[in-house]
Design an enzyme around this catalytic site. Structure first.
Site, PDB file in Angstrom:
ATOM      1  N   ASN A   1       0.900  -1.116  -0.089  1.00 40.32           N
ATOM      2  CA  ASN A   1       0.047  -0.090   0.150  1.00 40.32           C
ATOM      3  C   ASN A   1       0.789   1.142   0.005  1.00 40.32           C
ATOM      4  OD1 ASN A   1      -1.662   2.099   0.594  1.00 40.32           O
ATOM      5  ND2 ASN A   1      -2.295   1.306   2.632  1.00 40.32           N
ATOM      6  N   TRP A   2       1.061   1.806  -1.214  1.00 45.70           N
ATOM      7  CA  TRP A   2       1.943   3.000  -1.164  1.00 45.70           C
ATOM      8  C   TRP A   2       1.333   4.194  -0.562  1.00 45.70           C
ATOM      9  CZ3 TRP A   2       3.873   2.870  -7.278  1.00 45.70           C
ATOM     10  CH2 TRP A   2       4.509   1.795  -7.323  1.00 45.70           C
ATOM     11  N   LYS A   3       0.040   4.219  -0.191  1.00 43.44           N
ATOM     12  CA  LYS A   3      -0.569   5.245   0.515  1.00 43.44           C
ATOM     13  C   LYS A   3      -0.192   6.528  -0.476  1.00 43.44           C
ATOM     14  CE  LYS A   3      -0.306   2.938   4.868  1.00 43.44           C
ATOM     15  NZ  LYS A   3       0.003   3.440   6.430  1.00 43.44           N
TER      16      LYS A   3
ATOM     17  N   HIS B   1      -9.415   0.945   4.716  1.00 38.83           N
ATOM     18  CA  HIS B   1      -8.148   1.327   5.482  1.00 38.83           C
ATOM     19  C   HIS B   1      -8.335   2.260   6.905  1.00 38.83           C
ATOM     20  CE1 HIS B   1      -4.185   2.345   6.745  1.00 38.83           C
ATOM     21  NE2 HIS B   1      -3.542   1.343   5.734  1.00 38.83           N
TER      22      HIS B   1
ATOM     23  N   GLU C   1      -6.746   4.353   7.986  1.00 38.64           N
ATOM     24  CA  GLU C   1      -6.461   5.798   7.659  1.00 38.64           C
ATOM     25  C   GLU C   1      -7.766   6.494   7.074  1.00 38.64           C
ATOM     26  OE1 GLU C   1      -2.876   5.370   5.481  1.00 38.64           O
ATOM     27  OE2 GLU C   1      -2.048   4.982   7.615  1.00 38.64           O
TER      28      GLU C   1
ATOM     29  N   GLU D   1      -5.224  -4.996  10.414  1.00 39.52           N
ATOM     30  CA  GLU D   1      -4.348  -4.109  10.548  1.00 39.52           C
ATOM     31  C   GLU D   1      -4.509  -3.392  11.812  1.00 39.52           C
ATOM     32  OE1 GLU D   1      -2.211  -2.920   6.655  1.00 39.52           O
ATOM     33  OE2 GLU D   1      -3.844  -1.306   7.112  1.00 39.52           O
TER      34      GLU D   1
ATOM     35  N   GLY E   1       2.758   1.946  10.863  1.00 30.94           N
ATOM     36  CA  GLY E   1       4.003   3.213  10.895  1.00 30.94           C
ATOM     37  C   GLY E   1       4.534   3.471  11.949  1.00 30.94           C
TER      38      GLY E   1
ATOM     39  N   SER F   1       3.840  -2.207  10.220  1.00 36.85           N
ATOM     40  CA  SER F   1       5.012  -2.328  10.423  1.00 36.85           C
ATOM     41  C   SER F   1       5.726  -3.794  10.105  1.00 36.85           C
ATOM     42  CB  SER F   1       5.456  -2.089  11.877  1.00 36.85           C
ATOM     43  OG  SER F   1       5.107  -0.891  12.167  1.00 36.85           O
TER      44      SER F   1
ATOM     45  N   GLY G   1       2.949  -1.434   4.108  1.00 37.37           N
ATOM     46  CA  GLY G   1       3.139   0.438   3.939  1.00 37.37           C
ATOM     47  C   GLY G   1       4.551   0.648   3.608  1.00 37.37           C
ATOM     48  N   GLY G   2       5.073   1.274   4.584  1.00 36.95           N
ATOM     49  CA  GLY G   2       6.503   1.771   4.540  1.00 36.95           C
ATOM     50  C   GLY G   2       7.439   1.047   3.629  1.00 36.95           C
TER      51      GLY G   2
HETATM   52  P1  13P Z   1       3.043   0.373   7.525  1.00 35.26           P
HETATM   53  O1  13P Z   1       3.689  -0.888   7.067  1.00 35.26           O
HETATM   54  O2  13P Z   1       3.845   1.474   7.223  1.00 35.26           O
HETATM   55  O3  13P Z   1       3.034   0.050   9.121  1.00 35.26           O
HETATM   56  O4  13P Z   1       1.611   0.602   6.859  1.00 35.26           O
HETATM   57  C1  13P Z   1       0.815  -0.511   7.215  1.00 35.26           C
HETATM   58  C2  13P Z   1      -0.514  -0.293   6.440  1.00 35.26           C
HETATM   59  O5  13P Z   1      -1.267   0.650   7.042  1.00 35.26           O
HETATM   60  C3  13P Z   1      -0.806  -0.886   5.109  1.00 35.26           C
HETATM   61  O6  13P Z   1      -1.978  -0.633   4.742  1.00 35.26           O
END
Ligand code: 13P
Length: 251
Positions: free
Chosen positions: A10-12, A96, A98, A168, A174, A214, A235-236
């Protein structure tokens, strides 16, 4: 039954078209390492078409990060499932944390988006997860059950078999704090029971449940070794081809 591991990035809200192109080059260089894993990346709307084109001919699939439930109309800022389908994406992340936290996403809108995605032939990745306050109040199971039952309400068993659920925990996103494999497995097993209650055990046994929060090359193997953890939503660590593939190859 054996579920195929599914790792999605997920590149956000990251990567311009030029940055996405550079990351796609890195991913293509590692495409031979996909092995027996389903792999997808989920870029922003503005880079979907170029990423789909860039990854064509590789086993790496593409997904979007959101979808609206209406076919078209006065919904400023939204994108329909048919529009996504037209760009060549296969998957779409829905609900998600967020989006729940910052954009007012509810279980009801998650449900509407999921149904629209399925109707258009997209494969939803439906996200659930508790906040730190909810975990500390021992409400994790109640929260993820409500989110799952609400988000997937009214799906047929046949539709449900095609979706992915992403667990999640919000406190792990994050933050560098990962759920321990045992903590994650406990919730994944609970979620599979919720899915069995909704769609029957045979369907629940087919639904892949990803862990997200993470996840990185150094902790992926032990998470993915758990019986009910069928992949990761990253994510990251999905923003660097070698980190992302470090997770794919540990699966
Ligand atoms: P991180 O891997 O950056 O913690 O993010 C997880 C996430 O929200 C994937 O959708």
């Amino acid at each position: 039954m054996a579920r195929k591991i599914f790792i999605a990035g997920n590149w956000k809200m990251n990567n311009t078209v030029a940055e996405a192109a550079a990351l796609v080059e890195g991913l293509k260089a590692r495409a031979g390492d996909v092995g027996n894993v389903d792999v997808a990346v989920c870029p922003t709307f503005t880079t979907l078409a170029s990423v789909v084109a860039g990854l064509a001919g590789t086993p790496i699939k593409v997904g979007a990060q959101n979808v609206h439930w209406a076919a078209s109309g006065a919904y400023t800022g939204e994108v329909s499932a048919a529009m996504l389908k037209e760009t060549g994406v296969d998957y779409v992340i829905i609900g998600h944390s967020e989006r729940r936290q910052y954009f007012g996403e509810t279980d009801e809108t998650v449900n509407q988006r999921t149904k629209a995605a399925l109707a258009a032939g997209l494969l939803p990745i439906v996200c659930v997860g508790e906040t730190l306050a909810e975990r500390e109040a021992a409400k994790t199971e109640e929260v993820v059950k409500t989110q799952t039952e609400g988000g997937l309400a009214g799906l047929t068993a046949e539709q449900a078999a095609t979706i992915t659920v992403a667990y999640e925990p919000v406190w792990a996103i994050g933050t560098g704090k990962t759920a321990t494999p045992e903590m994650a497995q406990e919730v994944h097993a609970f979620l599979r029971g919720v899915l069995a209650g909704m769609f029957g055990q045979a369907v629940a046994d087919q639904i892949r449940i990803q862990y997200g929060g993470s996840m990185k090359p150094s902790n992926a193997a032990e998470l993915l070794a758990q019986p009910d953890i069928d992949g990761g939503l990253i994510g990251g660590a999905s923003l660097k081809a070698d980190d992302f593939f470090g997770i794919v190859t540990s699966a």
